[in-house]
Design a protein around this motif. Structure first.
Motif, PDB file in Angstrom:
ATOM      1  N   ASP A  32       0.850  -1.188   0.000  1.00 20.02           N
ATOM      2  CA  ASP A  32       0.000   0.000   0.000  1.00 20.02           C
ATOM      3  C   ASP A  32       0.885   1.237   0.000  1.00 20.02           C
ATOM      4  N   GLN A  33       0.452   2.254  -0.745  1.00 16.26           N
ATOM      5  CA  GLN A  33       1.259   3.478  -0.849  1.00 16.26           C
ATOM      6  C   GLN A  33       1.298   4.266   0.460  1.00 16.26           C
ATOM      7  N   HIS A 170       3.525   2.056   3.048  1.00 11.65           N
ATOM      8  CA  HIS A 170       4.380   3.091   2.461  1.00 11.65           C
ATOM      9  C   HIS A 170       5.269   2.494   1.368  1.00 11.65           C
ATOM     10  N   CYS A 171       4.653   1.612   0.580  1.00 17.83           N
ATOM     11  CA  CYS A 171       5.348   0.933  -0.519  1.00 17.83           C
ATOM     12  C   CYS A 171       4.702   1.369  -1.828  1.00 17.83           C
ATOM     13  N   GLN A 172       5.321   2.317  -2.486  1.00 13.61           N
ATOM     14  CA  GLN A 172       4.758   2.904  -3.707  1.00 13.61           C
ATOM     15  C   GLN A 172       5.025   1.997  -4.894  1.00 13.61           C
ATOM     16  N   THR A 174       5.358   1.545  -8.740  1.00 17.49           N
ATOM     17  CA  THR A 174       5.665   2.450  -9.849  1.00 17.49           C
ATOM     18  C   THR A 174       5.422   1.810 -11.210  1.00 17.49           C
ATOM     19  N   THR A 188       8.729  -1.289  -7.381  1.00 15.57           N
ATOM     20  CA  THR A 188       8.540  -0.396  -6.244  1.00 15.57           C
ATOM     21  C   THR A 188       9.748   0.518  -6.123  1.00 15.57           C
TER      22      THR A 188
END
Length: 365
Positions: A32-33, A170-172, A174, A188
């Protein structure tokens, strides 16, 4: 069977998808971002029914019916395993002065749902804090609300207790990793994360991510603002809905009133204009709230989709990529059925309901 599944998005849809898949795959990773469950899953009201169920297609109705019947046992199971009670609170729901009451009653008869017209004097007897001037009412018994922030906490705790599930906050994400025409992972900020299957459940952000593959998903953010009052525990015995606004009682006396529908991109800023509008609706519906302090005011972004029909199933042309997103105003309502259906399809099991209406095939640009 797949060894590792990556679920992109940690709202209720993503969390429950992971929960359902954990028993049948070797490893599930949720990315989740931000913090899991802090977007629309946290912001919604938690009514375990579409606001106007008769206005939706049979596709939404099928998911809603399955989920409504399943929610009580889901709540009990999560409470028993985590000690965190999602508070599936059955109060029933009154609709007041509907323009399409005849349509609603016809739907209830056709679908065999316990919705019926009730004398307005009986409503005022049952809900004495209701504001004056209402003339007609429908009532559906058995409708519950779930305390969605607690549902999120309970689901997260249940997942963290499983040895084959990991939660990456807090894992974006990309982009997606492709190999020989197949999706084999996600990119990521910390590097690539390999997967046998990837499930995209990123709510209002799902369309943004699919653009990395040149696909257009008709899911857009639709802002909704809510306010929360604190009253006596017995102030409001049932949920009530009128003029597009609703009041939901929690067990401890909190009263949630919502909500707005705003097309404002990804802006989640609460506004004074919405606060004033929601307060006015609250007092019109329940005059006893006049002067009561608003203990919270917030906004969330719903994943708006055409007719509110979610996308559930494999993405054509991209083996290994699955969608479970686009639930619009009914993510919490439809989550149990949607996530079970996704698990059935991914596992090659007999689906709980006909998956055709939700298939991404033919619905993506």
């Amino acid at each position: 069977m797949s060894k590792q599944v990556v679920v992109v998005g940690g709202g209720v849809i993503g969390l429950l998808t992971a929960f359902n898949l954990a028993a049948s795959v070797d490893q599930v990773v949720i990315c989740d971002q931000g913090e899991v469950g802090r977007e629309s899953s946290w912001a919604g009201g938690g009514i375990v029914s579409p606001l106007y169920p008769w206005r939706y297609s049979p596709a939404v109705t099928a998911l809603a019916h399955w989920s409504q019947d399943f929610y009580p046992q889901l709540g009990e199971r999560l409470f028993a395993s985590t000690g965190l009670d999602p508070e599936v609170h059955t109060t029933g729901l009154y609709w007041l002065d509907l323009d399409d009451q005849a349509q609603a009653l016809a739907w209830a008869s056709r679908e065999q749902r316990p919705l019926s017209a009730v004398d307005i004097s009986a409503v005022y007897d049952a809900v004495p804090v209701l504001g004056p001037g209402f003339e007609r009412a429908l009532y559906m018994e058995g409708v519950a609300n779930v305390r969605n922030p607690r549902l999120v906490k309970s689901l997260k705790a249940a997942l963290l207790a499983l040895p084959n599930v990991s939660v990456r906050e807090h894992c974006q994400i990309t982009g997606f990793v492709q190999q020989d025409g197949r999706i084999v992972g996600v990119s990521t900020a910390e590097g690539e994360l390999a997967a046998d299957e990837v499930v995209l459940s990123a709510g209002a952000w799902s369309g943004e991510l699919l653009r990395h593959l040149g696909l257009e998903l008709p899911v857009e953010p639709v802002k909704g603002q809510m306010i929360l009052f604190k009253c006596a525990e017995d102030f409001l015995p049932s949920m009530v809905l009128a003029k597009g606004r609703y009041a939901i009682p929690r067990r401890d006396g909190h009263i949630l009133v919502g909500s707005t529908l705003e097309h404002a991109g990804y802006d989640k800023t609460p506004t004074d204009q919405a606060l004033a509008s929601l307060k006015a609706s609250a007092v019109d519906l329940l005059p006893g709230l006049d002067g009561a302090p608003v203990v919270a005011h917030w906004a969330g972004l719903r994943p708006g989709s055409p007719e509110g029909v979610p996308f559930i199933g494999p993405v054509p042309g991209f083996d290994g990529l699955w969608l479970n997103c686009g639930h619009y105003r009914n993510g919490l309502v439809l989550a149990p059925a949607s996530c079970q259906l996704l698990a059935d399809l991914l596992n090659g099991a007999e689906p709980i309901i006909d998956p055709a209406p939700y298939a991404p095939h033919g619905r993506l640009g």
